[in-house]
Design an enzyme around this catalytic site. Structure first.
Site, mmCIF file in Angstrom:
data_model
loop_
_atom_site.group_PDB
_atom_site.id
_atom_site.type_symbol
_atom_site.label_atom_id
_atom_site.label_comp_id
_atom_site.label_asym_id
_atom_site.label_seq_id
_atom_site.Cartn_x
_atom_site.Cartn_y
_atom_site.Cartn_z
ATOM 1 N N HIS A 280 -3.554 7.157 2.971
ATOM 2 C CA HIS A 280 -3.900 5.861 2.385
ATOM 3 C C HIS A 280 -5.297 5.482 2.873
ATOM 4 C CE1 HIS A 280 -3.977 1.821 1.115
ATOM 5 N NE2 HIS A 280 -3.749 1.287 2.305
ATOM 6 N N ASN B 102 -9.963 -0.380 -0.168
ATOM 7 C CA ASN B 102 -8.508 -0.278 -0.083
ATOM 8 C C ASN B 102 -7.910 -0.666 -1.441
ATOM 9 O OD1 ASN B 102 -5.782 -0.580 0.401
ATOM 10 N ND2 ASN B 102 -6.028 -1.695 2.319
ATOM 11 N N CYS C 189 0.817 -1.226 0.000
ATOM 12 C CA CYS C 189 0.000 0.000 0.000
ATOM 13 C C CYS C 189 0.848 1.272 0.000
ATOM 14 C CB CYS C 189 -0.941 -0.006 1.199
ATOM 15 S SG CYS C 189 -2.021 -1.432 1.200
HETATM 16 O O1 UT7 Z 1 -3.775 -1.282 3.680
HETATM 17 C C1 UT7 Z 1 -2.771 -1.884 4.408
HETATM 18 C C2 UT7 Z 1 -3.029 -1.997 5.798
HETATM 19 N N1 UT7 Z 1 -4.279 -2.608 6.115
HETATM 20 C C3 UT7 Z 1 -5.010 -2.078 7.064
HETATM 21 O O2 UT7 Z 1 -4.641 -1.037 7.528
HETATM 22 C C4 UT7 Z 1 -6.220 -2.801 7.570
HETATM 23 C C5 UT7 Z 1 -6.197 -2.774 9.078
HETATM 24 N N2 UT7 Z 1 -7.281 -3.461 9.747
HETATM 25 C C6 UT7 Z 1 -8.581 -3.092 9.644
HETATM 26 O O3 UT7 Z 1 -8.921 -2.220 8.866
HETATM 27 C C7 UT7 Z 1 -9.572 -3.730 10.580
HETATM 28 O O4 UT7 Z 1 -8.887 -4.523 11.505
HETATM 29 C C8 UT7 Z 1 -10.641 -4.608 9.851
HETATM 30 C C9 UT7 Z 1 -11.623 -3.724 9.102
HETATM 31 C C10 UT7 Z 1 -9.937 -5.559 8.893
HETATM 32 C C11 UT7 Z 1 -11.435 -5.430 10.878
HETATM 33 O O5 UT7 Z 1 -11.984 -4.572 11.867
HETATM 34 P P1 UT7 Z 1 -11.810 -4.944 13.418
HETATM 35 O O6 UT7 Z 1 -12.620 -3.969 14.181
HETATM 36 O O7 UT7 Z 1 -10.347 -4.999 13.698
HETATM 37 O O8 UT7 Z 1 -12.507 -6.359 13.517
HETATM 38 P P2 UT7 Z 1 -11.867 -7.756 13.988
HETATM 39 O O9 UT7 Z 1 -10.901 -8.268 12.972
HETATM 40 O O10 UT7 Z 1 -11.406 -7.631 15.405
HETATM 41 O O11 UT7 Z 1 -13.147 -8.682 13.956
HETATM 42 C C12 UT7 Z 1 -14.283 -8.426 14.784
HETATM 43 C C13 UT7 Z 1 -15.318 -9.498 14.510
HETATM 44 C C14 UT7 Z 1 -14.790 -10.917 14.532
HETATM 45 O O12 UT7 Z 1 -15.787 -11.749 15.122
HETATM 46 P P3 UT7 Z 1 -15.660 -12.162 16.686
HETATM 47 O O13 UT7 Z 1 -14.349 -12.903 16.798
HETATM 48 O O14 UT7 Z 1 -15.653 -10.877 17.469
HETATM 49 O O15 UT7 Z 1 -16.857 -13.010 16.896
HETATM 50 C C15 UT7 Z 1 -14.684 -11.279 13.054
HETATM 51 O O16 UT7 Z 1 -14.826 -12.667 12.827
HETATM 52 O O17 UT7 Z 1 -15.880 -9.297 13.203
HETATM 53 C C16 UT7 Z 1 -15.857 -10.549 12.485
HETATM 54 N N3 UT7 Z 1 -15.729 -10.246 11.059
HETATM 55 C C17 UT7 Z 1 -16.786 -9.940 10.266
HETATM 56 N N4 UT7 Z 1 -18.094 -9.858 10.514
HETATM 57 C C18 UT7 Z 1 -18.897 -9.498 9.502
HETATM 58 C C19 UT7 Z 1 -14.590 -10.187 10.313
HETATM 59 N N5 UT7 Z 1 -14.906 -9.842 9.049
HETATM 60 C C20 UT7 Z 1 -16.240 -9.683 8.998
HETATM 61 C C21 UT7 Z 1 -17.130 -9.327 7.978
HETATM 62 N N6 UT7 Z 1 -18.461 -9.231 8.271
HETATM 63 N N7 UT7 Z 1 -16.718 -9.027 6.720
#
Ligand code: UT7
Length: 321
Positions: A248, A278, A113
């Site tokens: 970004h 992204n 990225c």
């Molecule tokens: O571009 C290069 C760098 N990349 C980034 O900067 C991305 C950085 N990370 C993020 O943007 C965020 O971490 C995400 C958007 C990917 C995820 O958000 P989060 O608030 O960190 O969520 P999480 O990964 O902690 O997941 C929370 C919950 C999980 O369920 P449990 O374990 O709490 O029951 C996931 O399984 O959300 C669940 N989950 C989803 N639910 C519905 C993960 N993906 C999805 C989805 N729809 N698409």
């Protein structure tokens, strides 16, 4: 002293749009989850037969038109991409051929990225050293081809696109400073597992983008906060000196955290993540082009461009418009 100045910008988004509602039909997710966790509402996806070089060419021609520059005037092409159409010739060379020009150095570099910021920094140094006078710098990705479309953790996040700028040598900045970093200790938090060296396999399952999203998120917020400080300190500036943040576009919550660090209201942040998702190396130049073309950015404004991505790699560029 020779500086580089951005004299034209351009972007291209593939016509095919994939909305959150479309994704609700593909994986176990909801529009509400995607919007609240990432800020994304839709993304553009290249159709079959449409490659990274196609996106590069359209963004590049738009930037050249905006600059009033003929391709023949270019003496350097640098493309940031992690999704080249071919291993070689590199995407810079493929773009050079599309533009119908011959002989100038043309290359691509991979910094995930952060690819555009790396490409901009390299081209800026070519111009500062007198090795080039007019450079085309592109960030372009068909990152949708690296995604497992059955994996909800990543499928909802990414999209395709390209953004480009034309840089020209000038006696005043322009690009005031660039700051690049990398730390391979984080290589297992965000990666695509295979390449030619490890054997090409069809994309899907464990051979697709792998991301420990939550851990990436925390490091991204801290790291981008630090690079804001580094960029200001290197130029003896204060937070209030920055007119626009062009970040970004990975996640609106990461962008909001960087804006808070800068004490900048969100009205002074260029946001495109809702429209594009992204797009990796394409996101910063596309956001810049949006704000240039809608007239938000005025002559004399000070812009802070920043990005963070797989590696990890991260970087910033301070630009006087
Ligand atoms: O571009 C290069 C760098 N990349 C980034 O900067 C991305 C950085 N990370 C993020 O943007 C965020 O971490 C995400 C958007 C990917 C995820 O958000 P989060 O608030 O960190 O969520 P999480 O990964 O902690 O997941 C929370 C919950 C999980 O369920 P449990 O374990 O709490 O029951 C996931 O399984 O959300 C669940 N989950 C989803 N639910 C519905 C993960 N993906 C999805 C989805 N729809 N698409």
């Amino acid at each position: 002293m020779i500086y580089s100045r951005i004299i034209g910008t351009g972007r291209y988004l593939p016509e095919q749009v994939l909305t959150n509602a479309d994704l609700e039909r593909m994986v176990d997710t909801t529009d509400e989850w995607i919007r609240s966790r990432s800020g994304i509402e839709r993304r553009h996806i290249a159709v079959e037969g449409e490659g990274t070089t196609d996106l590069c060419e359209k963004a590049a021609r738009a930037a050249l038109d905006a600059a009033g520059i003929a391709p023949e005037e270019l003496d350097l092409i640098v493309v940031g991409t992690t999704t080249p159409d071919q291993v070689f010739p590199n995407t810079g060379v493929l773009l050079q051929a599309r533009l119908g020009i011959h002989g100038c150095p043309a290359f691509s570099l991979e910094a995930a990225c952060t690819g555009f910021i790396y490409a901009l920094a390299v081209a800026d140094k070519f111009i500062q050293s007198g090795s080039a006078r007019t450079a085309l710098v592109v960030g372009a990705e068909t990152i949708s081809r690296m995604v497992d479309w059955t994996d909800r953790a990543t499928a909802v996040l990414f999209g395709d696109g390209a953004g480009a700028v034309v840089l020209r040598a000038d006696s005043a900045p322009g690009v005031v400073s660039t700051h690049l970093h990398a730390d391979g200790q984080y290589k297992d938090l965000l990666y695509f597992p295979t390449g030619v060296g490890t054997g090409m396999r069809p994309v899907g399952g464990d051979n697709a983008i792998q991301m420990k999203g939550n851990e990436v998120f925390k490091v991204a917020v801290n790291t981008l906060g630090r690079i804001v400080d580094e960029t200001l300190a290197a130029n003896g500036l204060e937070k209030k000196d920055i007119d626009w943040l062009i970040p970004h576009q990975a996640n609106i919550r990461i962008i909001q955290a960087t804006a808070r660090k800068l004490e900048l209201p969100m009205e002074r942040v260029v946001l495109t993540v809702q429209e594009t998702g992204n797009t990796s190396a394409a996101s910063v130049p596309m956001a810049l082009d949006v704000a240039v073309r809608d007239g938000r950015i005025n002559s004399g404004d000070l812009l802070l461009l920043e990005a963070f991505g797989g590696g990890f790699t991260w970087g910033s560029a301070l630009v006087r418009w």
